[in-house]
Design an enzyme around this catalytic site. Structure first.
Site, mmCIF file in Angstrom:
data_model
loop_
_atom_site.group_PDB
_atom_site.id
_atom_site.type_symbol
_atom_site.label_atom_id
_atom_site.label_comp_id
_atom_site.label_asym_id
_atom_site.label_seq_id
_atom_site.Cartn_x
_atom_site.Cartn_y
_atom_site.Cartn_z
ATOM 1 N N GLU A 45 11.103 -56.496 -14.854
ATOM 2 C CA GLU A 45 12.147 -56.233 -15.852
ATOM 3 C C GLU A 45 12.535 -57.544 -16.531
ATOM 4 O O GLU A 45 11.862 -58.562 -16.378
ATOM 5 C CB GLU A 45 13.363 -55.564 -15.202
ATOM 6 C CG GLU A 45 14.002 -56.345 -14.073
ATOM 7 C CD GLU A 45 15.067 -55.546 -13.320
ATOM 8 O OE1 GLU A 45 15.266 -54.342 -13.600
ATOM 9 O OE2 GLU A 45 15.697 -56.135 -12.421
ATOM 10 N N ASP A 69 22.528 -62.052 -15.560
ATOM 11 C CA ASP A 69 21.699 -61.772 -16.753
ATOM 12 C C ASP A 69 22.172 -62.544 -17.987
ATOM 13 O O ASP A 69 22.445 -61.952 -19.027
ATOM 14 C CB ASP A 69 21.695 -60.268 -17.081
ATOM 15 C CG ASP A 69 21.412 -59.402 -15.875
ATOM 16 O OD1 ASP A 69 20.497 -59.741 -15.107
ATOM 17 O OD2 ASP A 69 22.100 -58.382 -15.701
#
Length: 293
Positions: free
Chosen positions: A175, A7
């Site tokens: 997401e 991420d």
């Protein structure tokens, strides 16, 4: 260099140094002079982040999906605290003038969710348009939401959220939202399907666009993102598995897509240029290289 990340989010300071912040205990910081050679510099919170413990359910648990914005000499960092599959989640805010380990001030809670909420307060991303600050967030459940923030506080100006994107298949798996302005459009990037399964990960990066930042996103086929739309930007190819958890930044050579991907050796930092000349982002192919410059 040291590129084993999850991420990632990338910022570049006024001196031309690149910073990548990524998921981990204390939030990992890597720096580079050239976007290619990376050094692990340390942690945002070298002494822990006790205020996140009620959401990670442990002492000094991993903090997720940081989002960095460098503006007027400041690093603004949003990040999340939660556990897998839980809506006991929160987004927090920090800032620093240097981006270096231990330099960040804790600006506290931004927003949170609990069991039974319609969405999940993780995966924050800040969009700054002039004096307007807008946070996108969300993971699974009813998808991606948007919430206006005060530019002076970095905190929400209302508790209401706006629906930006939603899926209705594959466990509603969407997401890691990012809103990026290019030309006369705002582009909403998301990650679909499953992260964090090693080389079994099915993550892929999708996009839609709108003339407004706070809604109206459609994909290249005209399907609303709130109705499951999303045009593929980058998926598994060659030895690159499950690209996602992405961020975008503008560099001297144009728009840059930053993400993680898997190989049999783990998860790594991917950096691609994006070409928007068709009106839709097209990724420069990474083939089997870890970086494209």
């Amino acid at each position: 260099g040291n590129t084993a990340v999850h991420d990632p989010t990338m910022c570049k300071d006024d001196k031309g140094t690149y910073y990548v912040f990524s998921t981990g205990v204390g939030i990992e910081i890597r720096t580079s002079p050239d976007r290619t050679a990376w050094t692990l510099a340390g942690l945002v919170w070298p002494n822990g982040a006790s205020w996140t413990d009620p959401y990670t359910g442990t002492t000094n648990g991993a903090l997720w999906a940081p989002d960095c914005t460098y503006l007027d000499g400041q690093f603004y960092l949003y990040y999340a605290a939660s556990t897998f599959g839980s809506q006991n989640s929160a987004i927090f805010f920090a800032k620093s003038t240097t981006g270096l380990p231990g330099s960040f001030t804790n600006e506290g809670l931004v927003t949170s969710t609990s069991a039974g909420a319609s969405y999940n307060a993780i995966d924050p991303n800040l969009l700054v348009v002039g004096s307007t600050w807008f946070l996108s967030l969300g993971s699974f459940w009813t998808g991606i939401k948007g919430q206006p923030l005060g530019s002076s506080t970095g905190k929400p100006t209302t508790t209401a959220v706006t629906a930006l994107a939603q899926r209705f298949v594959n466990s509603d798996a969407i997401e890691a939202s990012v809103i990026y302005q290019f030309g006369s459009f705002y582009y909403l990037f998301t990650s679909w399907d499953l992260c964090c399964q090693g080389t079994s990960s099915t993550y892929n990066i999708r996009v839609g666009r709108s003339t407004a930042y706070n809604g109206g996103y459609v994909d290249a086929s005209g399907v609303a993102l709130t109705n499951g739309g999303g045009t593929l930007v980058l998926g598994t190819h060659d030895s690159i598995v499950g690209p996602g958890g992405q961020d975008l930044m503008t560099d001297a050579d144009g728009p840059i897509l930053v993400y993680h991907y898997y190989t049999s050796a783990g998860s790594f930092l991917g950096i691609n240029r994006l070409d928007f000349s068709s009106g839709w982002p097209v990724s420069s192919d990474v083939h089997k290289m870890r970086f494209v410059d």
